[in-house]
Structures are given as C-alpha cells and as structure tokens.
Scaffold this motif. Structure first.
Motif, PDB file in Angstrom:
ATOM      1  N   TYR A  27       0.842  -1.193   0.000  1.00 46.63           N
ATOM      2  CA  TYR A  27       0.000   0.000   0.000  1.00 46.63           C
ATOM      3  C   TYR A  27       0.882   1.251   0.000  1.00 46.63           C
ATOM      4  O   TYR A  27       0.711   2.153  -0.827  1.00 46.63           O
ATOM      5  CB  TYR A  27      -0.917  -0.022   1.224  1.00 46.63           C
ATOM      6  N   ILE A  31       1.125   4.092  -3.134  1.00 42.45           N
ATOM      7  CA  ILE A  31       0.675   5.483  -3.066  1.00 42.45           C
ATOM      8  C   ILE A  31       1.830   6.479  -3.187  1.00 42.45           C
ATOM      9  O   ILE A  31       1.614   7.656  -3.444  1.00 42.45           O
ATOM     10  CB  ILE A  31      -0.175   5.797  -1.803  1.00 42.45           C
ATOM     11  N   THR A  37      -1.974   7.325  -8.613  1.00 46.13           N
ATOM     12  CA  THR A  37      -2.359   5.961  -8.245  1.00 46.13           C
ATOM     13  C   THR A  37      -3.865   5.968  -8.040  1.00 46.13           C
ATOM     14  O   THR A  37      -4.372   6.687  -7.188  1.00 46.13           O
ATOM     15  CB  THR A  37      -1.677   5.529  -6.927  1.00 46.13           C
ATOM     16  N   CYS A  38      -4.569   5.191  -8.847  1.00 43.22           N
ATOM     17  CA  CYS A  38      -6.023   5.056  -8.692  1.00 43.22           C
ATOM     18  C   CYS A  38      -6.253   3.737  -7.961  1.00 43.22           C
ATOM     19  O   CYS A  38      -5.986   2.666  -8.502  1.00 43.22           O
ATOM     20  CB  CYS A  38      -6.697   5.028 -10.060  1.00 43.22           C
ATOM     21  N   LEU A  96      -9.798   5.780  -4.251  1.00 45.84           N
ATOM     22  CA  LEU A  96      -8.932   6.794  -3.660  1.00 45.84           C
ATOM     23  C   LEU A  96      -7.836   7.066  -4.684  1.00 45.84           C
ATOM     24  O   LEU A  96      -7.236   6.133  -5.220  1.00 45.84           O
ATOM     25  CB  LEU A  96      -8.307   6.289  -2.362  1.00 45.84           C
ATOM     26  N   ILE A  97      -7.593   8.334  -4.947  1.00 46.98           N
ATOM     27  CA  ILE A  97      -6.572   8.674  -5.933  1.00 46.98           C
ATOM     28  C   ILE A  97      -5.461   9.438  -5.234  1.00 46.98           C
ATOM     29  O   ILE A  97      -5.724  10.401  -4.510  1.00 46.98           O
ATOM     30  CB  ILE A  97      -7.190   9.458  -7.104  1.00 46.98           C
ATOM     31  N   PHE A  98      -4.240   8.957  -5.428  1.00 48.79           N
ATOM     32  CA  PHE A  98      -3.075   9.509  -4.747  1.00 48.79           C
ATOM     33  C   PHE A  98      -2.070  10.044  -5.755  1.00 48.79           C
ATOM     34  O   PHE A  98      -2.000   9.565  -6.883  1.00 48.79           O
ATOM     35  CB  PHE A  98      -2.353   8.415  -3.932  1.00 48.79           C
ATOM     36  N   LYS A 103      -3.340  11.921  -0.762  1.00 43.81           N
ATOM     37  CA  LYS A 103      -4.637  11.638  -1.394  1.00 43.81           C
ATOM     38  C   LYS A 103      -5.123  12.921  -2.068  1.00 43.81           C
ATOM     39  O   LYS A 103      -5.194  13.968  -1.449  1.00 43.81           O
ATOM     40  CB  LYS A 103      -5.643  11.158  -0.351  1.00 43.81           C
ATOM     41  N   GLN A 105      -7.967  12.789  -4.344  1.00 40.51           N
ATOM     42  CA  GLN A 105      -9.388  12.692  -4.675  1.00 40.51           C
ATOM     43  C   GLN A 105      -9.976  11.428  -4.069  1.00 40.51           C
ATOM     44  O   GLN A 105      -9.287  10.419  -3.936  1.00 40.51           O
ATOM     45  CB  GLN A 105      -9.550  12.676  -6.204  1.00 40.51           C
ATOM     46  N   THR A 106     -11.254  11.503  -3.700  1.00 38.60           N
ATOM     47  CA  THR A 106     -12.011  10.343  -3.233  1.00 38.60           C
ATOM     48  C   THR A 106     -13.275  10.278  -4.076  1.00 38.60           C
ATOM     49  O   THR A 106     -13.976  11.284  -4.210  1.00 38.60           O
ATOM     50  CB  THR A 106     -12.418  10.524  -1.748  1.00 38.60           C
TER      51      THR A 106
END
Length: 133
Positions: A27, A31, A37-38, A96-98, A103, A105-106
């Motif tokens: 994880y 990220i 990272t989507c 979750l986009i990193f 982060k 965007q959610t």
C-alpha cells in the motif's frame, strides 16, 4: 498489424492491467508513486467491483497505453491493509486517488464519469515525472 495488437491488449483481463495490493508495505509503495495511483478499495466480504472494470480498462488503455500517462491502477482489500480498516464494512466501492503519497481525490461508488474526468485531467505524463527526478 497495429489494429490487431490494440484489440489484443484491450482484451487483456483486468487482473493483468492492475496491481493487487495485499500488505501495508505494498500500500505504502503504491501510493508513493510520482504519477497518479487510482486505488479501488473493496471489502473482503463484498469482493472487487466488477461494474467499474470496463471504464477502468478503457482509462488504462487510453491513458497509459496510448498517451503514456503516469497512472497506475491498484485494487486493495480493506481487510488486509491497516490504514484501510475503516472501510471494511462498506458495501459499495471506493476509489482513492493519490499522487506522491498524498490523497488528491475520493470517489464514492461506481461513478465512472467522475473517475474518468478526474484521472484524465490530473494524470501527469511519464515524461513529466521523469523530468521531476
């Protein structure tokens, strides 16, 4: 024959286009990527969300294969990663986009339009991230 190659790649199973995350270390590594990272987060009892796969495959194809965008797609069972334990009772998918460990965007549920527009707008190119190093 270029057209044939495209079709063959497009037909690849989604499992070959994305990375399955199973540990805290994986994880953290995923990220930290300099591009986007989507991450699809799903509950173990509920399984990965098949409804979003066609959109994700098309995004992977359009952005990564055709435009050399720096985007990785990962899938993560919230039962296996400590920081995602808060999501283990969810019945709907969460994306979750990193970028670079933060982060950005959610996206709740299978909102394929939001996923597509955000990733297309925010994804840096592989050349951009190489230049940052």
């Amino acid at each position: 024959d270029l057209h044939h190659t495209q079709t063959a790649d497009m037909a690849k199973p989604w499992e070959e286009c994305m990375v399955q995350i199973s540990t805290d270390a994986e994880y953290e590594e995923s990220i930290a990527y300099k591009g986007l990272t989507c991450m699809e987060v799903y509950a173990g009892w509920c399984g990965t969300c098949t409804a979003a796969i066609p959109t994700l495959k098309k995004l992977h194809w359009d952005l990564v294969e055709e435009r050399s965008a720096a985007v990785v797609f990962v899938s993560c069972n919230s039962d296996n990663v400590e920081v995602l334990k808060e999501f283990k009772d969810r019945s709907k998918p969460l994306f979750l986009i990193f970028r670079k460990g933060a982060k950005v965007q959610t996206i709740e549920g299978v909102n394929t339009y939001a996923l597509k527009t955000f990733i297309e707008d925010a994804a840096p190119s592989k050349a951009d991230i190489a230049a940052e190093e």
